[in-house]
Scaffold this motif. Structure first.
Motif, PDB file in Angstrom:
ATOM      1  N   SER B 247       6.342 -39.686 -17.850  1.00  0.00           N
ATOM      2  CA  SER B 247       6.124 -41.124 -18.003  1.00  0.00           C
ATOM      3  C   SER B 247       4.861 -41.365 -18.814  1.00  0.00           C
ATOM      4  O   SER B 247       4.025 -40.477 -18.957  1.00  0.00           O
ATOM      5  N   GLY B 248       4.746 -42.575 -19.346  1.00  0.00           N
ATOM      6  CA  GLY B 248       3.562 -42.923 -20.128  1.00  0.00           C
ATOM      7  C   GLY B 248       3.411 -44.429 -20.146  1.00  0.00           C
ATOM      8  O   GLY B 248       4.403 -45.165 -20.018  1.00  0.00           O
ATOM      9  N   ASN B 249       2.176 -44.886 -20.312  1.00  0.00           N
ATOM     10  CA  ASN B 249       1.925 -46.341 -20.268  1.00  0.00           C
ATOM     11  C   ASN B 249       2.306 -47.032 -21.566  1.00  0.00           C
ATOM     12  O   ASN B 249       2.652 -48.194 -21.577  1.00  0.00           O
ATOM     13  N   ARG B 251       4.703 -47.876 -23.952  1.00  0.00           N
ATOM     14  CA  ARG B 251       6.160 -47.812 -24.089  1.00  0.00           C
ATOM     15  C   ARG B 251       6.657 -48.330 -25.435  1.00  0.00           C
ATOM     16  O   ARG B 251       7.844 -48.582 -25.616  1.00  0.00           O
ATOM     17  N   ARG B 252       5.734 -48.514 -26.368  1.00  0.00           N
ATOM     18  CA  ARG B 252       6.180 -48.969 -27.686  1.00  0.00           C
ATOM     19  C   ARG B 252       7.070 -47.912 -28.333  1.00  0.00           C
ATOM     20  O   ARG B 252       7.888 -48.198 -29.186  1.00  0.00           O
ATOM     21  N   MET B 253       6.842 -46.677 -27.901  1.00  0.00           N
ATOM     22  CA  MET B 253       7.588 -45.588 -28.514  1.00  0.00           C
ATOM     23  C   MET B 253       7.795 -44.480 -27.500  1.00  0.00           C
ATOM     24  O   MET B 253       6.868 -44.083 -26.811  1.00  0.00           O
ATOM     25  N   GLY B 254       9.039 -44.011 -27.394  1.00  0.00           N
ATOM     26  CA  GLY B 254       9.314 -42.871 -26.519  1.00  0.00           C
ATOM     27  C   GLY B 254       9.827 -41.721 -27.365  1.00  0.00           C
ATOM     28  O   GLY B 254      10.499 -41.933 -28.372  1.00  0.00           O
ATOM     29  N   PHE B 255       9.466 -40.498 -26.966  1.00  0.00           N
ATOM     30  CA  PHE B 255       9.844 -39.339 -27.769  1.00  0.00           C
ATOM     31  C   PHE B 255      10.885 -38.488 -27.046  1.00  0.00           C
ATOM     32  O   PHE B 255      10.728 -38.203 -25.852  1.00  0.00           O
ATOM     33  N   VAL B 256      11.899 -38.088 -27.776  1.00  0.00           N
ATOM     34  CA  VAL B 256      12.832 -37.076 -27.282  1.00  0.00           C
ATOM     35  C   VAL B 256      12.567 -35.835 -28.119  1.00  0.00           C
ATOM     36  O   VAL B 256      12.628 -35.886 -29.354  1.00  0.00           O
ATOM     37  N   THR B 257      12.226 -34.730 -27.438  1.00  0.00           N
ATOM     38  CA  THR B 257      11.754 -33.581 -28.194  1.00  0.00           C
ATOM     39  C   THR B 257      12.061 -32.286 -27.442  1.00  0.00           C
ATOM     40  O   THR B 257      12.485 -32.322 -26.285  1.00  0.00           O
ATOM     41  N   SER B 258      11.847 -31.163 -28.113  1.00  0.00           N
ATOM     42  CA  SER B 258      12.104 -29.857 -27.489  1.00  0.00           C
ATOM     43  C   SER B 258      11.240 -28.793 -28.144  1.00  0.00           C
ATOM     44  O   SER B 258      10.727 -28.999 -29.242  1.00  0.00           O
ATOM     45  N   PRO B 270      -0.677 -38.796 -26.031  1.00  0.00           N
ATOM     46  CA  PRO B 270      -0.673 -38.443 -24.599  1.00  0.00           C
ATOM     47  C   PRO B 270      -0.188 -39.578 -23.696  1.00  0.00           C
ATOM     48  O   PRO B 270       0.215 -39.317 -22.563  1.00  0.00           O
ATOM     49  N   ASN B 271      -0.190 -40.816 -24.200  1.00  0.00           N
ATOM     50  CA  ASN B 271       0.188 -41.930 -23.322  1.00  0.00           C
ATOM     51  C   ASN B 271       1.626 -42.403 -23.507  1.00  0.00           C
ATOM     52  O   ASN B 271       2.046 -43.377 -22.889  1.00  0.00           O
ATOM     53  N   PHE B 291      16.749 -43.090 -20.886  1.00  0.00           N
ATOM     54  CA  PHE B 291      15.369 -43.018 -21.384  1.00  0.00           C
ATOM     55  C   PHE B 291      15.152 -44.041 -22.499  1.00  0.00           C
ATOM     56  O   PHE B 291      14.149 -44.751 -22.526  1.00  0.00           O
ATOM     57  N   ALA B 292      16.137 -44.119 -23.401  1.00  0.00           N
ATOM     58  CA  ALA B 292      16.013 -45.036 -24.544  1.00  0.00           C
ATOM     59  C   ALA B 292      15.900 -46.487 -24.062  1.00  0.00           C
ATOM     60  O   ALA B 292      15.236 -47.312 -24.708  1.00  0.00           O
ATOM     61  N   GLY B 293      16.557 -46.784 -22.930  1.00  0.00           N
ATOM     62  CA  GLY B 293      16.510 -48.143 -22.391  1.00  0.00           C
ATOM     63  C   GLY B 293      15.144 -48.498 -21.824  1.00  0.00           C
ATOM     64  O   GLY B 293      14.849 -49.669 -21.578  1.00  0.00           O
ATOM     65  N   GLN B 294      14.306 -47.523 -21.607  1.00  0.00           N
ATOM     66  CA  GLN B 294      13.002 -47.766 -20.971  1.00  0.00           C
ATOM     67  C   GLN B 294      11.852 -47.899 -21.968  1.00  0.00           C
ATOM     68  O   GLN B 294      10.720 -48.133 -21.585  1.00  0.00           O
ATOM     69  N   VAL B 295      12.139 -47.682 -23.250  1.00  0.00           N
ATOM     70  CA  VAL B 295      11.080 -47.760 -24.270  1.00  0.00           C
ATOM     71  C   VAL B 295      11.531 -48.674 -25.410  1.00  0.00           C
ATOM     72  O   VAL B 295      12.722 -48.950 -25.559  1.00  0.00           O
TER      73      VAL B 295
END
Lengths: 199, 640
Positions: B247-249, B251-258, B270-271, B291-295
């Motif tokens: 989680s992060g504060n 939420r303007r942008m969320g990352f999907v990564t590996s 970091p946020n 996840f996409a719905g939350q950012v």
């Protein structure tokens, strides 16, 4: 005791000089001090005389192993031109510790390129804190040219966020365990480097 | 495991072999894989050396209880692992990304048939091409072969995921791919070693032709089973703890990564909320949708292809990806930061100093490298098309030899040379076609090309540079060296007999000492003029291996050096230009003279350069060198 900030150390030189071993020692010392540590190399085909740079990062929690340009706190140059090559990685407040050795690759020796006339001078004019000395000569004085590595580590040991003795103990303990006959001479090399690092 | 009381081989490098459970170690990703394989009860491990994966098998070789080998190529390595798996043993094959191309014939069908003992393929993608001929994204193989992929981001995860991969493999009867990159394999990081070895008994091969004989009739019924398995894996991907949301504060942008890209994302932002895919294939589409719905918006940060990004778009999830990020190379913080700041419309200042103009330091061949003589010969003979291969000798394309015209993939030199001969264009009419290949590459995939060329009445002169080593990856063993992965004596292939068996006439098989320069040049000249396949085999070991014998160094007698520069053309890093001078030649034109010297610390006394010196200014030194015969430094001479 550890500091909260992440410390970034860039060790640079040429394949075969012991850059990766020096970085390994720094990483082990930081680990012994209780930090999270990551160490990474861009070595590629370095064994064939190419450029080697080793990144050591330690702090409370390390994610990326790579140091960004402009983010290194400490630049350890095992060769003068290599130190200059990696200057853009150093912070404005950073410290460069440089072996004044000049190693010319074949493309320089045959005249295709020039070796910089005064790499140490160029580093100094960049506004950073530069310490340079002939680590090879010190090693010869101690009677073993392979001591350059330990001398360079001694030289930067007072610029770390933990006591120099932690790094020294890490190096000397390694020798005591695996090559006991070299432990004393490395302890002396570390001390000699430590003194030289303040010049 | 208890450390043996007196173990000469016990060094810092393999200390973790004897590490007790619940101890902390600084390990590379490759070392972590080896320890995990041992703990997981692996009984067979096989690989062909390839940067950055080489050290996986080198480390596994230190562990008891595991049979490990250098196989002759990656396909063979995977087949060895498959055989072990069918016998019920846990098995591992390791390779670099391009090795997967070679191995794919084997695993594409085995993924259909399935496995018995856990079978894990560890692949190392060289993102950023630090030492490879291309940049491939091995995650495609998971989609192609319907096999799950685990993607560790650092050493600790490599350790944990390799162990998980074996359970997963057995639970779903499928080969599992563990996808590493250079930034996992070669990064040293802290690893908490948590376990000891758990033996997995091998029940032995259970005959079942309908399962293991992949004829069309037997393979066809496997197809629906394979897709059913994939559906189950897809369900697992949605719930596994290997796919983790941070989680992060912001939420303007969320990352999907590996993989290691996750580390770069956390470092840089970091946020920001992050969905990290440790189990990335098949991808957990619904988890990502949630996840996409939350950012506010999602950025897919993946090395290197827009693979997941494309799948998410197809699933109706709106994402950014390669529209803002580079298509190739590592997605390090200094790459991510400007791209994301730009997307957020935030200012981004480049705070770095300008690049400093320092000469390049390209990799060179080593002092007394046995390839120097052959390349001197090739660079002094006109009208050649020189078709190369993968190995140290690829450096022959560079200064000062400029004597290599192609390099594509392992073993390609012989077949491409044959094709170039058959497909000669107008400008090639008078050209001689030469193929250059090393011992290990020849045995990996080169000999088929030679057989093909002989069978089809080709006309290529082959230079087989036998240095008894896989040189470029650090001097590993192969069937031509007489030793195996463990350094034990092994049968050694006879290249001359092999060439004859494949059909080269004995008169056209020429053995040569590559340090005998005049003979070397003469042989190449002779063989290129003969209109049939011929092979020139060199016989000196790699000068970085213990097989190499260091002799008294040579020196240049200054007053006898005429400055002709012939010895400089060898490209030996022990020889350097001490002084340059421009004189007026007899023709009246200015002529550049290069007066040479030899660095006696670097010179190993191979005497190759003596053959280039007409005035006999190069003489052997006395007394003998002080340095040990092996692992000599390769640079040393100081700049003026």
């Amino acid at each position: 005791m550890t500091v909260d900030r992440v410390t970034n150390i860039l060790v640079v030189g040429i394949g075969g000089q012991g850059v990766m071993t020096a970085a390994e020692m720094l990483a082990r010392a930081a680990l012994a001090q209780g930090y999270d540590v990551k160490k990474t190399e861009v070595a590629g085909m370095a064994q064939r005389g190419g450029v080697v740079s080793s990144h050591v990062r330690f702090g409370p929690r390390i994610y990326s192993p790579q140091i960004d340009p402009g983010e290194a706190d400490l630049l350890i140059g095992f060769e003068a031109a290599e130190a200059l090559r990696w200057l853009p990685y150093l912070r404005p407040t950073g410290v460069a510790m440089v072996n004044t050795l000049r190693l010319a690759p074949p493309v320089v020796s045959v005249g295709l390129y020039d070796y910089p006339a005064d790499p140490i001078g160029e580093l100094a004019t960049a506004g950073i804190e530069v310490h340079a000395f002939d680590a090879g000569a010190l090693a010869e004085e101690l009677g073993n040219s392979k001591l350059v590595n330990t001398i360079m580590l001694g030289a930067i040991s007072d610029y770390l966020p933990f006591p120099a003795t932690v790094l020294e103990e890490c190096i000397v303990a390694g020798f005591r365990a695996y090559k006991p006959n070299l432990a004393d001479i490395n302890a002396r090399a570390f001390a000699a480097g430590r003194a030289a690092g303040h010049v | 495991m208890q450390k043996p009381a007196a173990n000469e081989g016990y060094t810092l490098m393999n200390a973790v072999v004897y590490a007790q459970a619940e101890s902390r170690h600084l390990l590379s990703g490759n070392e972590a894989v080896a320890r995990a394989a041992w703990e997981a009860g692996v009984r067979v491990a096989a690989a062909y050396p390839g940067t950055p994966a080489t050290e996986i098998l080198e480390n596994i070789a230190h562990y008891p209880d595991i049979y490990s080998e250098w196989s002759v190529n990656e396909k063979v390595a995977v087949e060895v692992a498959i055989g072990a798996s069918l016998a019920g043993s846990r098995a591992l094959a390791a390779m670099k990304h391009v090795g997967m191309n070679v191995a794919s014939d084997a695993f594409m069908t085995q993924a259909l048939a399935g496995i018995v003992g856990g079978l894990v393929i560890v692949v190392a993608d060289d993102v950023g091409l630090s030492s490879s001929q291309n940049e491939q994204d091995s995650r495609y193989w998971g989609r192609f072969g319907h096999m799950p992929i685990l993607e560790p981001a650092d050493s600790q995860e490599a350790y944990a995921m390799v162990k998980r991969a074996f359970d997963l493999s057995e639970d779903y009867e499928v080969p599992v791919i563990v996808r590493m990159t250079t930034r996992v394999c070669h990064v040293k990081a802290m690893v908490m070693v948590t376990g000891e070895r758990i033996e997995h008994r091998a029940a032995g091969f259970q005959k079942n032709p309908q399962r293991w004989v992949m004829t069309p009739a037997n393979a066809k019924p496997r197809l629906p089973l394979m897709y059913d398995r994939e559906r189950k894996l897809r369900d697992l991907a949605e719930i596994t703890d290997l796919n983790q949301t941070f989680s992060g504060n912001d939420r303007r942008m969320g990352f999907v990564t590996s993989g290691p890209a996750f580390m770069h994302v956390r470092e840089t932002f970091p946020n920001a909320p992050v969905l990290k895919l440790g189990f990335s294939c098949p991808p957990p589409l619904e988890k990502i949708r949630v996840f996409a719905g939350q950012v506010d918006c999602v950025v897919v940060v993946e090395e290197t292809e827009p693979l997941l990004e494309t799948e998410l778009r197809a699933a109706g999830i709106t994402v950014h990806g390669k529209d803002i990020l580079p298509r190739f190379g590592e997605l390090a913080p200094n790459v991510l930061r400007p791209a994301i700041k730009h997307l957020l419309n935030e200012p981004y200042e480049v705070s770095t100093r300008p690049q400093v103009g320092v000469f390049p330091r390209p990799p060179t061949m080593c002092a007394s490298c046995p390839h120097l003589g052959p390349y001197f010969a090739l660079s002094h003979i006109r009208n050649l098309n020189i078709i190369g291969d993968i190995g140290c000798y690829t450096l022959g394309a560079g200064h000062p030899w400029n004597a290599l015209d192609t390099c594509t993939c392992m073993g390609a030199s012989l077949s491409m040379a044959h094709g170039m001969d058959k497909g000669r264009g107008e400008s090639d009419e008078k050209k001689h076609i030469v193929a250059v290949i090393g011992d290990s590459t020849f045995l990996h995939m080169g000999m088929q090309g030679l057989l093909n060329m002989i069978y089809n009445r080709g006309n290529v002169t082959v230079l087989l540079l036998d240095n008894r080593s896989v040189g470029m990856t650090g001097g590993q063993e192969n069937p031509g060296t007489g030793q195996n992965l463990h350094g034990l004596a092994a049968p050694r292939v006879d290249f001359a007999k092999l060439a004859e068996a494949l059909g080269i006439r004995p008169e056209r098989i020429r053995m040569v000492d590559p340090y005998e320069l005049p003979t070397m040049v003469k042989l190449v000249r002779e063989e290129i003029r003969i209109n049939e396949p011929s092979i020139i085999i060199t016989n000196r070991p790699c000068s970085l291996t213990d097989r190499f014998e260091r002799l008294k160094p040579y020196t240049v007698v200054d007053d006898q050096c005429t400055g002709c520069g012939n010895c400089i053309d060898l490209g030996c890093p022990a020889i350097f230009v001490a002084r340059r001078e421009t004189v007026v030649a007899k023709s009246g034109k200015p002529k550049e003279l290069s007066f040479a010297r030899i660095d006696s610390n670097t010179c190993t006394g191979c005497h190759l350069c003596v053959g280039t010196c007409a005035p006999e200014a190069i003489v052997q030194n006395d007394p003998p060198p002080a340095l040990p015969h092996s692992r000599q430094p390769i640079w040393i001479h100081t700049a003026p």
